[in-house]
Design an enzyme around this catalytic site. Structure first.
Site, PDB file in Angstrom:
ATOM      1  N   HIS A  64     -52.683  19.278   4.292  1.00 34.65           N
ATOM      2  CA  HIS A  64     -52.365  17.869   4.032  1.00 34.65           C
ATOM      3  C   HIS A  64     -53.611  17.006   4.261  1.00 34.65           C
ATOM      4  O   HIS A  64     -53.951  16.140   3.455  1.00 34.65           O
ATOM      5  CB  HIS A  64     -51.239  17.396   4.953  1.00 34.65           C
ATOM      6  CG  HIS A  64     -49.870  17.806   4.506  1.00 34.65           C
ATOM      7  ND1 HIS A  64     -49.502  19.116   4.359  1.00 34.65           N
ATOM      8  CD2 HIS A  64     -48.773  17.056   4.190  1.00 34.65           C
ATOM      9  CE1 HIS A  64     -48.229  19.171   3.974  1.00 34.65           C
ATOM     10  NE2 HIS A  64     -47.770  17.929   3.860  1.00 34.65           N
TER      11      HIS A  64
ATOM     12  N   GLN B 174       0.824  -1.209   0.000  1.00 31.24           N
ATOM     13  CA  GLN B 174       0.000   0.000   0.000  1.00 31.24           C
ATOM     14  C   GLN B 174       0.856   1.256   0.000  1.00 31.24           C
ATOM     15  O   GLN B 174       0.503   2.264  -0.607  1.00 31.24           O
ATOM     16  CB  GLN B 174      -0.927   0.007   1.212  1.00 31.24           C
ATOM     17  CG  GLN B 174      -2.038  -1.026   1.133  1.00 31.24           C
ATOM     18  CD  GLN B 174      -2.868  -0.901  -0.124  1.00 31.24           C
ATOM     19  OE1 GLN B 174      -2.832  -1.775  -0.998  1.00 31.24           O
ATOM     20  NE2 GLN B 174      -3.627   0.161  -0.234  1.00 31.24           N
TER      21      GLN B 174
ATOM     22  N   GLU C  31      -9.751   1.489   4.929  1.00 23.98           N
ATOM     23  CA  GLU C  31     -10.154   1.160   3.562  1.00 23.98           C
ATOM     24  C   GLU C  31      -9.982  -0.340   3.329  1.00 23.98           C
ATOM     25  O   GLU C  31     -10.889  -1.029   2.857  1.00 23.98           O
ATOM     26  CB  GLU C  31      -9.295   1.962   2.582  1.00 23.98           C
ATOM     27  CG  GLU C  31      -9.570   1.661   1.118  1.00 23.98           C
ATOM     28  CD  GLU C  31      -8.565   2.332   0.201  1.00 23.98           C
ATOM     29  OE1 GLU C  31      -8.854   2.411  -1.014  1.00 23.98           O
ATOM     30  OE2 GLU C  31      -7.489   2.760   0.663  1.00 23.98           O
ATOM     31  N   HIS C  32      -8.790  -0.852   3.630  1.00 24.03           N
ATOM     32  CA  HIS C  32      -8.505  -2.286   3.537  1.00 24.03           C
ATOM     33  C   HIS C  32      -8.082  -2.783   4.918  1.00 24.03           C
ATOM     34  O   HIS C  32      -7.185  -2.198   5.524  1.00 24.03           O
ATOM     35  CB  HIS C  32      -7.345  -2.577   2.580  1.00 24.03           C
ATOM     36  CG  HIS C  32      -7.456  -1.917   1.243  1.00 24.03           C
ATOM     37  ND1 HIS C  32      -6.899  -0.668   0.966  1.00 24.03           N
ATOM     38  CD2 HIS C  32      -8.049  -2.328   0.096  1.00 24.03           C
ATOM     39  CE1 HIS C  32      -7.139  -0.354  -0.295  1.00 24.03           C
ATOM     40  NE2 HIS C  32      -7.844  -1.332  -0.851  1.00 24.03           N
TER      41      HIS C  32
ATOM     42  N   HIS D  84       1.791   3.169  -3.285  1.00 23.49           N
ATOM     43  CA  HIS D  84       0.831   3.986  -4.035  1.00 23.49           C
ATOM     44  C   HIS D  84       1.202   5.464  -4.015  1.00 23.49           C
ATOM     45  O   HIS D  84       1.085   6.157  -5.030  1.00 23.49           O
ATOM     46  CB  HIS D  84      -0.569   3.838  -3.440  1.00 23.49           C
ATOM     47  CG  HIS D  84      -1.315   2.653  -3.932  1.00 23.49           C
ATOM     48  ND1 HIS D  84      -1.850   2.562  -5.195  1.00 23.49           N
ATOM     49  CD2 HIS D  84      -1.641   1.487  -3.315  1.00 23.49           C
ATOM     50  CE1 HIS D  84      -2.459   1.406  -5.346  1.00 23.49           C
ATOM     51  NE2 HIS D  84      -2.352   0.732  -4.215  1.00 23.49           N
TER      52      HIS D  84
ATOM     53  N   ASP E 172      -7.268  -5.922  -5.038  1.00 24.29           N
ATOM     54  CA  ASP E 172      -7.023  -4.848  -5.999  1.00 24.29           C
ATOM     55  C   ASP E 172      -7.290  -5.291  -7.427  1.00 24.29           C
ATOM     56  O   ASP E 172      -7.617  -4.455  -8.283  1.00 24.29           O
ATOM     57  CB  ASP E 172      -5.576  -4.364  -5.890  1.00 24.29           C
ATOM     58  CG  ASP E 172      -5.352  -3.469  -4.684  1.00 24.29           C
ATOM     59  OD1 ASP E 172      -6.344  -2.946  -4.139  1.00 24.29           O
ATOM     60  OD2 ASP E 172      -4.187  -3.294  -4.282  1.00 24.29           O
TER      61      ASP E 172
END
Length: 440
Positions: free
Chosen positions: A425, A262, A332-333, A265, A366
């Site tokens: 109403h 990771q 996220e992961h 990235h 991924d």
């Protein structure tokens, strides 16, 4: 190379107090918003001319049009490495299997005799999908965006990816080839906030869309925020994250490799290990050194990511405490590398995606697990989901009542309308029955 946070010894705080102790990248979307605002409005007023100018300014390319010619898509697929094509085709196949099972079906509920509510699911009419193309090329993001949109039944799909100087101003050829494999022929050479603005406002070449999805940098996130309300969005994606919950049974080689995967990235990428084993923590620290030295992107991405305030090894007293930490973090992961990993994974409440045991690394997700890798970041997994078929569907209630069914409930409606001081109403029902409430 990576810092430590020691949470042993004292009872863990609750909620926000615990989240404040955990590492997180700084990602100031609000500050970026002020910079993307004039860009978005320029695209609004000048359309394709603005796209061409920003391509020169930001990407160093000279365009005459933003839309990618169909022949470029065809050529990219023809020239694609056969091994890459086979891998993309398998990724697409597996993603379709998973996402096809996410489809929702229409359901009718009989509330009372003569009164029904049907929920039908209608796909968004037109979507704009974004595939990043800055530090890396992401044909996998094309797959992860296009497949759920197609499986949801979206009729009109457009995709944008930044123009690349080395490819004559076109997006990366692997991006184009992935589009061709998926049957997406409306592709634009546009990046960042410019692409989002093109989709939101439309240009001479591109019709406006109803929704924009896909990961991107802070400028994409800021543009999504700018257009929220005008168009639908999936999420304001921030820097990517991995959290690993591990005990003494975890293999430090695997854990270190996954943290690095990771970190490569982006220098803001987060790599977090949560463990109750000081021995594992030490072993992972030692293992990081040789693995980092043996890979690419070391100085510009991996080292700053691992050394940044967003990454850390977090020591806890027990796996129970570790579970509290990863739930507060909302990664996220999230990898679970423990004894009886499936049982611990089943108890996780907050994560974009959970990867169980040593043979389900994030890298599998991924590309070829079949799951979607467009996931919430920055703790948003505490309240949001990853991209799916449901992201592209809208539930519409269809209310169908007979005269008798309406008459039976009119007195309740009138009572509630008057309780809310909204007499008109109630009058809307009374008018149907000669201004008399049935049964009274």
């Amino acid at each position: 190379m990576i810092s430590r946070i020691d949470l042993r010894g004292d009872a863990l705080p609750e909620g926000g107090a615990l989240r404040d102790l955990l590492p997180r990248a700084e990602f100031d979307v609000e500050a970026a918003l002020e910079k993307v605002r004039p860009i978005c409005e320029d695209v609004h007023h000048r359309g394709t001319a603005a796209l061409i100018e920003y391509a020169q300014k930001f990407d160093g390319v000279e365009l005459t049009r933003a839309r990618v010619p169909e022949e470029a898509l065809t050529a990219a697929l023809e020239q694609l490495d056969p091994a890459v094509r086979a891998a993309l085709e398998e990724s697409i196949r597996r993603a379709r299997i998973v996402h096809r099972n996410q489809r929702r079906t229409e359901h009718t509920t009989q509330v009372v005799p003569g009164g029904t509510v049907t929920e039908k699911w209608v796909p968004v009419e037109r979507v704009g999908l974004y595939a990043p193309g800055g530090r890396s090329v992401y044909p996998s993001s094309v797959v992860m965006n296009v497949v759920p949109a197609q499986e949801a039944g979206v009729e009109s799909i457009a995709l944008a990816s930044p123009p690349q100087k080395e490819f004559g101003g076109l997006p990366h050829p692997t991006i184009l080839a992935a589009c061709a494999l998926l049957g997406v022929d409306e592709v634009y050479a546009a990046g960042g906030a410019v692409a989002v603005a093109m989709f939101a406002y439309g240009t001479e070449e591109c019709l406006p869309v109803n929704m924009v999805t896909g990961p991107g940098n802070i400028w994409v996130a800021a543009a999504k925020r700018y257009f929220t309300g005008k168009i639908g969005i999936d999420t304001e994606a921030g820097p990517t994250e991995i959290a690993v919950l591990a005990d003494s049974t975890a293999d430090p080689v695997h854990v270190a490799a996954d943290l690095i995967s990771q970190a490569e990235h982006d220098p803001l990428a987060a790599a977090v290990l949560v463990t109750d084993s000081a021995e594992l923590a030490e072993a992972v620290e030692k293992e990081l050194e040789p693995q980092v030295a043996a890979t690419k992107h070391v100085e510009d991405r991996i080292k700053p990511a691992l050394a940044g305030k967003q990454s850390a090894i977090v020591l806890v007293d027990s796996l129970e405490d570790g579970l509290k930490v990863v739930d507060a973090y909302g990664a996220e992961h999230l990898e679970i590398q423990t004894a009886d990993a499936a049982a611990w994974a089943a108890r996780v409440r907050n994560a974009g995606a959970v990867f169980v045991g040593p043979w389900a690394p994030v890298s599998l997700g991924d590309y070829c697990a079949g799951s979607n890798h467009v996931l919430p970041t920055g703790g948003c997994a505490c309240h949001s989901s990853g991209l799916s078929v449901q992201s592209f569907l809208r539930g519409i209630h269809i209310v169908d009542y007979t005269r008798d069914a309406l008459a039976e409930v009119t007195h309740h409606v009138v009572t509630l309308a008057e309780a809310e001081d909204l007499p008109a109403h109630g009058a809307a029902l009374k008018a149907r029955f000669g201004w008399k409430v049935p049964g009274q």
